[in-house]
Write a protein that holds these residues in place. Structure first.
Motif, PDB file in Angstrom:
ATOM      1  N   GLN A 176       0.847  -1.178   0.000  1.00  0.00           N
ATOM      2  CA  GLN A 176       0.000   0.000   0.000  1.00  0.00           C
ATOM      3  C   GLN A 176       0.893   1.243   0.000  1.00  0.00           C
ATOM      4  O   GLN A 176       1.921   1.285   0.680  1.00  0.00           O
ATOM      5  CB  GLN A 176      -0.886   0.002   1.250  1.00  0.00           C
ATOM      6  N   ALA A 177       0.513   2.257  -0.782  1.00  0.00           N
ATOM      7  CA  ALA A 177       1.202   3.542  -0.774  1.00  0.00           C
ATOM      8  C   ALA A 177       0.384   4.527   0.054  1.00  0.00           C
ATOM      9  O   ALA A 177      -0.848   4.536  -0.028  1.00  0.00           O
ATOM     10  CB  ALA A 177       1.380   4.069  -2.196  1.00  0.00           C
ATOM     11  N   VAL A 178       1.059   5.347   0.858  1.00  0.00           N
ATOM     12  CA  VAL A 178       0.357   6.312   1.707  1.00  0.00           C
ATOM     13  C   VAL A 178       1.077   7.652   1.672  1.00  0.00           C
ATOM     14  O   VAL A 178       2.278   7.724   1.392  1.00  0.00           O
ATOM     15  CB  VAL A 178       0.242   5.821   3.176  1.00  0.00           C
ATOM     16  N   VAL A 179       0.315   8.712   1.957  1.00  0.00           N
ATOM     17  CA  VAL A 179       0.898  10.050   2.030  1.00  0.00           C
ATOM     18  C   VAL A 179       0.068  10.909   2.972  1.00  0.00           C
ATOM     19  O   VAL A 179      -1.163  10.772   3.035  1.00  0.00           O
ATOM     20  CB  VAL A 179       0.975  10.713   0.632  1.00  0.00           C
ATOM     21  N   GLU A 180       0.756  11.752   3.728  1.00  0.00           N
ATOM     22  CA  GLU A 180       0.103  12.823   4.474  1.00  0.00           C
ATOM     23  C   GLU A 180       0.195  14.063   3.591  1.00  0.00           C
ATOM     24  O   GLU A 180       1.232  14.730   3.552  1.00  0.00           O
ATOM     25  CB  GLU A 180       0.789  13.073   5.828  1.00  0.00           C
ATOM     26  N   GLY A 181      -0.858  14.339   2.842  1.00  0.00           N
ATOM     27  CA  GLY A 181      -0.784  15.357   1.797  1.00  0.00           C
ATOM     28  C   GLY A 181      -1.491  16.643   2.158  1.00  0.00           C
ATOM     29  O   GLY A 181      -2.451  16.657   2.940  1.00  0.00           O
ATOM     30  N   THR A 182      -1.020  17.735   1.564  1.00  0.00           N
ATOM     31  CA  THR A 182      -1.685  19.021   1.730  1.00  0.00           C
ATOM     32  C   THR A 182      -2.896  19.093   0.807  1.00  0.00           C
ATOM     33  O   THR A 182      -2.963  18.386  -0.205  1.00  0.00           O
ATOM     34  CB  THR A 182      -0.732  20.172   1.383  1.00  0.00           C
ATOM     35  N   PRO A 183      -3.857  19.953   1.124  1.00  0.00           N
ATOM     36  CA  PRO A 183      -4.996  20.122   0.221  1.00  0.00           C
ATOM     37  C   PRO A 183      -4.554  20.500  -1.195  1.00  0.00           C
ATOM     38  O   PRO A 183      -5.167  20.082  -2.178  1.00  0.00           O
ATOM     39  CB  PRO A 183      -5.799  21.244   0.886  1.00  0.00           C
ATOM     40  N   LYS A 184      -3.460  21.268  -1.301  1.00  0.00           N
ATOM     41  CA  LYS A 184      -2.952  21.688  -2.607  1.00  0.00           C
ATOM     42  C   LYS A 184      -2.528  20.494  -3.459  1.00  0.00           C
ATOM     43  O   LYS A 184      -2.667  20.508  -4.678  1.00  0.00           O
ATOM     44  CB  LYS A 184      -1.775  22.650  -2.413  1.00  0.00           C
ATOM     45  N   GLY A 185      -2.025  19.458  -2.809  1.00  0.00           N
ATOM     46  CA  GLY A 185      -1.547  18.299  -3.550  1.00  0.00           C
ATOM     47  C   GLY A 185      -2.591  17.229  -3.790  1.00  0.00           C
ATOM     48  O   GLY A 185      -2.318  16.236  -4.478  1.00  0.00           O
ATOM     49  N   GLN A 186      -3.792  17.406  -3.240  1.00  0.00           N
ATOM     50  CA  GLN A 186      -4.789  16.346  -3.283  1.00  0.00           C
ATOM     51  C   GLN A 186      -5.140  15.911  -4.708  1.00  0.00           C
ATOM     52  O   GLN A 186      -5.223  14.718  -5.008  1.00  0.00           O
ATOM     53  CB  GLN A 186      -6.065  16.798  -2.569  1.00  0.00           C
ATOM     54  N   ARG A 187      -5.314  16.873  -5.602  1.00  0.00           N
ATOM     55  CA  ARG A 187      -5.721  16.520  -6.966  1.00  0.00           C
ATOM     56  C   ARG A 187      -4.662  15.662  -7.647  1.00  0.00           C
ATOM     57  O   ARG A 187      -4.985  14.665  -8.309  1.00  0.00           O
ATOM     58  CB  ARG A 187      -5.981  17.788  -7.773  1.00  0.00           C
ATOM     59  N   LEU A 188      -3.391  16.030  -7.487  1.00  0.00           N
ATOM     60  CA  LEU A 188      -2.311  15.239  -8.080  1.00  0.00           C
ATOM     61  C   LEU A 188      -2.314  13.818  -7.532  1.00  0.00           C
ATOM     62  O   LEU A 188      -2.208  12.846  -8.291  1.00  0.00           O
ATOM     63  CB  LEU A 188      -0.955  15.897  -7.800  1.00  0.00           C
ATOM     64  N   TYR A 189      -2.456  13.686  -6.217  1.00  0.00           N
ATOM     65  CA  TYR A 189      -2.440  12.359  -5.610  1.00  0.00           C
ATOM     66  C   TYR A 189      -3.617  11.519  -6.105  1.00  0.00           C
ATOM     67  O   TYR A 189      -3.474  10.320  -6.363  1.00  0.00           O
ATOM     68  CB  TYR A 189      -2.460  12.466  -4.090  1.00  0.00           C
ATOM     69  N   GLU A 190      -4.762  12.164  -6.253  1.00  0.00           N
ATOM     70  CA  GLU A 190      -5.925  11.433  -6.772  1.00  0.00           C
ATOM     71  C   GLU A 190      -5.689  10.981  -8.212  1.00  0.00           C
ATOM     72  O   GLU A 190      -6.091   9.874  -8.597  1.00  0.00           O
ATOM     73  CB  GLU A 190      -7.173  12.314  -6.674  1.00  0.00           C
ATOM     74  N   GLN A 191      -5.051  11.818  -9.017  1.00  0.00           N
ATOM     75  CA  GLN A 191      -4.737  11.429 -10.393  1.00  0.00           C
ATOM     76  C   GLN A 191      -3.812  10.220 -10.443  1.00  0.00           C
ATOM     77  O   GLN A 191      -3.827   9.458 -11.415  1.00  0.00           O
ATOM     78  CB  GLN A 191      -4.085  12.610 -11.124  1.00  0.00           C
ATOM     79  N   CYS A 192      -3.025  10.048  -9.377  1.00  0.00           N
ATOM     80  CA  CYS A 192      -2.082   8.928  -9.308  1.00  0.00           C
ATOM     81  C   CYS A 192      -2.656   7.742  -8.534  1.00  0.00           C
ATOM     82  O   CYS A 192      -1.923   6.816  -8.184  1.00  0.00           O
ATOM     83  CB  CYS A 192      -0.777   9.397  -8.683  1.00  0.00           C
ATOM     84  N   GLY A 193      -3.958   7.782  -8.263  1.00  0.00           N
ATOM     85  CA  GLY A 193      -4.629   6.625  -7.694  1.00  0.00           C
ATOM     86  C   GLY A 193      -4.785   6.603  -6.195  1.00  0.00           C
ATOM     87  O   GLY A 193      -5.305   5.627  -5.649  1.00  0.00           O
ATOM     88  N   LEU A 194      -4.354   7.656  -5.502  1.00  0.00           N
ATOM     89  CA  LEU A 194      -4.543   7.694  -4.049  1.00  0.00           C
ATOM     90  C   LEU A 194      -5.924   8.231  -3.712  1.00  0.00           C
ATOM     91  O   LEU A 194      -6.476   9.063  -4.439  1.00  0.00           O
ATOM     92  CB  LEU A 194      -3.459   8.546  -3.378  1.00  0.00           C
ATOM     93  N   ARG A 195      -6.460   7.741  -2.607  1.00  0.00           N
ATOM     94  CA  ARG A 195      -7.784   8.155  -2.159  1.00  0.00           C
ATOM     95  C   ARG A 195      -7.724   8.622  -0.713  1.00  0.00           C
ATOM     96  O   ARG A 195      -6.966   8.066   0.096  1.00  0.00           O
ATOM     97  CB  ARG A 195      -8.784   6.987  -2.290  1.00  0.00           C
ATOM     98  N   THR A 196      -8.525   9.620  -0.398  1.00  0.00           N
ATOM     99  CA  THR A 196      -8.495  10.204   0.938  1.00  0.00           C
ATOM    100  C   THR A 196      -9.140   9.279   1.957  1.00  0.00           C
ATOM    101  O   THR A 196     -10.308   8.906   1.815  1.00  0.00           O
ATOM    102  CB  THR A 196      -9.208  11.570   0.946  1.00  0.00           C
ATOM    103  N   GLU A 197      -8.384   8.901   2.972  1.00  0.00           N
ATOM    104  CA  GLU A 197      -8.899   8.096   4.081  1.00  0.00           C
ATOM    105  C   GLU A 197      -9.285   8.978   5.268  1.00  0.00           C
ATOM    106  O   GLU A 197     -10.260   8.704   5.960  1.00  0.00           O
ATOM    107  CB  GLU A 197      -7.839   7.088   4.529  1.00  0.00           C
ATOM    108  N   ILE A 198      -8.495  10.023   5.508  1.00  0.00           N
ATOM    109  CA  ILE A 198      -8.783  10.975   6.590  1.00  0.00           C
ATOM    110  C   ILE A 198      -8.814  12.365   5.957  1.00  0.00           C
ATOM    111  O   ILE A 198      -7.799  12.849   5.453  1.00  0.00           O
ATOM    112  CB  ILE A 198      -7.724  10.905   7.707  1.00  0.00           C
ATOM    113  N   GLU A 199      -9.962  13.000   5.979  1.00  0.00           N
ATOM    114  CA  GLU A 199     -10.137  14.287   5.309  1.00  0.00           C
ATOM    115  C   GLU A 199      -9.295  15.382   5.962  1.00  0.00           C
ATOM    116  O   GLU A 199      -8.740  16.246   5.272  1.00  0.00           O
ATOM    117  CB  GLU A 199     -11.617  14.685   5.321  1.00  0.00           C
ATOM    118  N   GLU A 200      -9.206  15.358   7.282  1.00  0.00           N
ATOM    119  CA  GLU A 200      -8.375  16.345   7.983  1.00  0.00           C
ATOM    120  C   GLU A 200      -7.745  15.674   9.198  1.00  0.00           C
ATOM    121  O   GLU A 200      -8.446  15.272  10.130  1.00  0.00           O
ATOM    122  CB  GLU A 200      -9.191  17.561   8.417  1.00  0.00           C
TER     123      GLU A 200
END
Length: 226
Positions: A176-200
Protein backbone atom coordinates in the motif's frame (compact mmCIF):
# COMPACT_ATOMS: atom_id res chain seq x y z
CA UNK A 1 11.05 24.81 -20.21
CA UNK A 2 11.00 24.10 -23.93
CA UNK A 3 8.27 21.85 -25.38
CA UNK A 4 10.93 19.32 -26.40
CA UNK A 5 12.19 18.91 -22.85
CA UNK A 6 11.10 15.77 -21.06
CA UNK A 7 10.66 15.38 -17.31
CA UNK A 8 12.27 12.29 -15.81
CA UNK A 9 12.55 10.88 -12.29
CA UNK A 10 16.00 9.80 -11.14
CA UNK A 11 17.83 9.00 -7.91
CA UNK A 12 19.36 11.88 -5.97
CA UNK A 13 23.10 11.98 -5.26
CA UNK A 14 24.57 13.53 -2.12
CA UNK A 15 25.71 16.43 -4.30
CA UNK A 16 22.08 17.05 -5.32
CA UNK A 17 20.87 17.57 -1.75
CA UNK A 18 21.48 21.36 -1.52
CA UNK A 19 19.56 22.01 -4.76
CA UNK A 20 16.83 19.60 -3.64
CA UNK A 21 16.41 21.34 -0.28
CA UNK A 22 16.21 24.71 -1.99
CA UNK A 23 13.37 23.36 -4.13
CA UNK A 24 11.65 22.10 -0.98
CA UNK A 25 11.86 25.56 0.58
CA UNK A 26 10.69 27.43 -2.53
CA UNK A 27 7.92 24.93 -3.24
CA UNK A 28 6.22 25.31 0.12
CA UNK A 29 7.24 28.88 1.00
CA UNK A 30 5.40 29.55 4.23
CA UNK A 31 2.11 28.01 3.11
CA UNK A 32 2.67 24.67 4.87
CA UNK A 33 2.82 24.96 8.69
CA UNK A 34 4.19 21.44 9.15
CA UNK A 35 7.13 22.15 6.82
CA UNK A 36 7.80 25.45 8.61
CA UNK A 37 8.09 23.82 12.03
CA UNK A 38 9.80 20.60 10.86
CA UNK A 39 12.44 22.52 8.89
CA UNK A 40 12.95 25.70 10.98
CA UNK A 41 13.96 28.82 9.04
CA UNK A 42 14.21 26.76 5.86
CA UNK A 43 14.47 29.87 3.68
CA UNK A 44 17.50 31.30 5.52
CA UNK A 45 21.16 30.35 5.01
CA UNK A 46 21.41 28.77 8.48
CA UNK A 47 18.11 26.91 8.10
CA UNK A 48 19.09 25.62 4.67
CA UNK A 49 22.49 24.46 5.95
CA UNK A 50 20.78 22.56 8.76
CA UNK A 51 18.17 21.11 6.37
CA UNK A 52 20.85 19.90 3.97
CA UNK A 53 22.73 18.30 6.88
CA UNK A 54 19.60 16.49 8.08
CA UNK A 55 18.57 15.26 4.63
CA UNK A 56 22.09 14.06 3.85
CA UNK A 57 22.25 12.11 7.11
CA UNK A 58 18.80 10.65 6.43
CA UNK A 59 19.79 9.58 2.92
CA UNK A 60 23.04 7.99 4.09
CA UNK A 61 21.55 6.08 7.03
CA UNK A 62 18.16 4.92 5.71
CA UNK A 63 18.52 2.27 2.99
CA UNK A 64 14.73 1.93 2.81
CA UNK A 65 14.34 5.59 1.77
CA UNK A 66 14.66 6.54 -1.89
CA UNK A 67 15.56 10.17 -2.59
CA UNK A 68 14.32 11.23 -6.03
CA UNK A 69 14.67 14.22 -8.28
CA UNK A 70 12.58 15.30 -11.25
CA UNK A 71 14.89 16.61 -13.96
CA UNK A 72 14.80 18.12 -17.41
CA UNK A 73 17.68 18.02 -19.86
CA UNK A 74 18.41 20.76 -22.36
CA UNK A 75 21.23 22.51 -24.16
CA UNK A 76 24.65 21.24 -25.05
CA UNK A 77 25.48 17.96 -23.41
CA UNK A 78 21.90 17.52 -22.19
CA UNK A 79 22.56 19.68 -19.12
CA UNK A 80 20.38 18.55 -16.21
CA UNK A 81 18.05 20.88 -14.33
CA UNK A 82 16.47 19.68 -11.07
CA UNK A 83 12.88 20.90 -10.82
CA UNK A 84 11.34 18.51 -8.25
CA UNK A 85 12.24 16.44 -5.22
CA UNK A 86 10.62 13.53 -3.36
CA UNK A 87 11.37 10.94 -0.70
CA UNK A 88 9.69 7.52 -0.66
CA UNK A 89 10.28 5.10 2.23
CA UNK A 90 9.39 1.42 2.55
CA UNK A 91 8.42 1.58 6.21
CA UNK A 92 8.13 -1.82 7.89
CA UNK A 93 8.15 -0.61 11.50
CA UNK A 94 6.10 2.19 13.00
CA UNK A 95 8.12 5.32 13.76
CA UNK A 96 8.70 6.19 17.39
CA UNK A 97 6.12 8.64 18.77
CA UNK A 98 8.96 10.23 20.77
CA UNK A 99 10.55 12.86 18.54
CA UNK A 100 13.84 12.78 20.45
CA UNK A 101 14.35 9.21 19.25
CA UNK A 102 14.03 10.36 15.64
CA UNK A 103 15.75 13.75 15.59
CA UNK A 104 18.45 15.69 17.44
CA UNK A 105 15.74 17.84 18.97
CA UNK A 106 17.89 20.32 20.88
CA UNK A 107 19.99 21.11 17.81
CA UNK A 108 17.09 21.38 15.39
CA UNK A 109 14.69 23.18 17.76
CA UNK A 110 16.83 25.14 20.26
CA UNK A 111 13.74 27.08 21.34
CA UNK A 112 12.03 25.00 24.03
CA UNK A 113 8.49 26.00 23.01
CA UNK A 114 9.14 25.19 19.35
CA UNK A 115 10.59 21.84 20.41
CA UNK A 116 7.56 20.95 22.50
CA UNK A 117 5.14 22.07 19.78
CA UNK A 118 6.91 19.91 17.18
CA UNK A 119 7.00 16.96 19.58
CA UNK A 120 3.23 17.13 20.07
CA UNK A 121 2.59 17.49 16.36
CA UNK A 122 4.81 14.49 15.68
CA UNK A 123 2.90 12.22 18.07
CA UNK A 124 -0.33 12.82 16.16
CA UNK A 125 1.28 13.05 12.71
CA UNK A 126 2.49 9.44 12.76
CA UNK A 127 -0.79 7.91 13.99
CA UNK A 128 -2.37 7.17 10.56
CA UNK A 129 0.81 5.75 9.02
CA UNK A 130 1.42 3.68 12.15
CA UNK A 131 -2.05 2.17 11.80
CA UNK A 132 -1.40 1.39 8.13
CA UNK A 133 1.90 -0.30 8.99
CA UNK A 134 0.29 -2.34 11.77
CA UNK A 135 -2.46 -3.49 9.39
CA UNK A 136 -0.03 -4.46 6.62
CA UNK A 137 0.49 -8.07 7.81
CA UNK A 138 4.22 -7.40 8.30
CA UNK A 139 4.71 -6.21 4.71
CA UNK A 140 4.96 -2.53 5.61
CA UNK A 141 3.79 0.38 3.48
CA UNK A 142 5.41 2.71 0.95
CA UNK A 143 5.30 6.23 2.37
CA UNK A 144 5.65 9.40 0.31
CA UNK A 145 7.46 11.39 2.97
CA UNK A 146 7.96 14.53 0.94
CA UNK A 147 7.08 15.96 -2.47
CA UNK A 148 8.18 19.37 -3.74
CA UNK A 149 8.21 21.00 -7.17
CA UNK A 150 9.95 24.29 -7.95
CA UNK A 151 7.26 26.99 -8.29
CA UNK A 152 8.63 28.06 -11.69
CA UNK A 153 8.10 24.54 -13.06
CA UNK A 154 4.65 23.59 -11.80
CA UNK A 155 2.22 21.63 -13.99
CA UNK A 156 4.92 20.21 -16.25
CA UNK A 157 4.65 16.65 -14.96
CA UNK A 158 7.41 16.70 -12.32
CA UNK A 159 5.13 15.93 -9.39
CA UNK A 160 3.32 13.21 -11.32
CA UNK A 161 6.60 11.57 -12.33
CA UNK A 162 7.82 11.51 -8.74
CA UNK A 163 4.55 10.14 -7.34
CA UNK A 164 4.22 7.49 -10.03
CA UNK A 165 7.81 6.33 -9.46
CA UNK A 166 6.75 5.39 -5.95
CA UNK A 167 3.36 3.90 -6.76
CA UNK A 168 5.04 1.70 -9.39
CA UNK A 169 7.60 0.53 -6.81
CA UNK A 170 4.78 -0.11 -4.33
CA UNK A 171 2.87 -2.16 -6.91
CA UNK A 172 5.95 -4.24 -7.70
CA UNK A 173 6.34 -5.07 -4.01
CA UNK A 174 2.61 -5.53 -3.34
CA UNK A 175 2.54 -2.64 -0.88
CA UNK A 176 0.00 0.00 0.00
CA UNK A 177 1.20 3.54 -0.77
CA UNK A 178 0.36 6.31 1.71
CA UNK A 179 0.90 10.05 2.03
CA UNK A 180 0.10 12.82 4.47
CA UNK A 181 -0.78 15.36 1.80
CA UNK A 182 -1.68 19.02 1.73
CA UNK A 183 -5.00 20.12 0.22
CA UNK A 184 -2.95 21.69 -2.61
CA UNK A 185 -1.55 18.30 -3.55
CA UNK A 186 -4.79 16.35 -3.28
CA UNK A 187 -5.72 16.52 -6.97
CA UNK A 188 -2.31 15.24 -8.08
CA UNK A 189 -2.44 12.36 -5.61
CA UNK A 190 -5.93 11.43 -6.77
CA UNK A 191 -4.74 11.43 -10.39
CA UNK A 192 -2.08 8.93 -9.31
CA UNK A 193 -4.63 6.63 -7.69
CA UNK A 194 -4.54 7.69 -4.05
CA UNK A 195 -7.78 8.16 -2.16
CA UNK A 196 -8.50 10.20 0.94
CA UNK A 197 -8.90 8.10 4.08
CA UNK A 198 -8.78 10.97 6.59
CA UNK A 199 -10.14 14.29 5.31
CA UNK A 200 -8.38 16.34 7.98
CA UNK A 201 -5.74 14.88 10.29
CA UNK A 202 -6.18 15.71 13.96
CA UNK A 203 -3.50 17.46 16.02
CA UNK A 204 -4.03 17.85 19.75
CA UNK A 205 -1.27 20.22 20.86
CA UNK A 206 -2.86 21.68 23.99
CA UNK A 207 -4.29 25.08 24.83
CA UNK A 208 -0.87 26.72 25.17
CA UNK A 209 -0.28 26.29 21.44
CA UNK A 210 -3.80 27.19 20.30
CA UNK A 211 -2.52 30.38 18.68
CA UNK A 212 -0.07 28.62 16.41
CA UNK A 213 -0.71 27.77 12.76
CA UNK A 214 -1.80 24.15 12.56
CA UNK A 215 -1.03 21.72 9.73
CA UNK A 216 -3.82 20.99 7.28
CA UNK A 217 -3.12 17.48 6.08
CA UNK A 218 -5.10 14.66 4.52
CA UNK A 219 -4.15 11.01 4.89
CA UNK A 220 -4.37 9.29 1.52
CA UNK A 221 -3.80 5.67 0.52
CA UNK A 222 -3.51 3.54 -2.61
CA UNK A 223 -3.87 -0.25 -2.72
CA UNK A 224 -1.30 -2.15 -4.80
CA UNK A 225 -2.27 -3.04 -8.34
CA UNK A 226 -1.19 -6.17 -10.23
Amino acid sequence: MMPSEKVEAALVSDEDIPASFEILSKSFGHDAPFVDIYFPDHDTPSGQAQGVKRLTAWKQTSPNSKFLKAVTRAGQGDQERIIGFAIWTHMTEAPSPELEKVEDVEEVWPNKEDREFMARLWRDYIVPRTRAINESHNKGVYVLELLAVHPDYQRLGAGKALVQWGTKAADEQGLQAVVEGTPKGQRLYEQCGLRTEIEEMHFDVGDEFSGRRMPQLKFMTREPRP
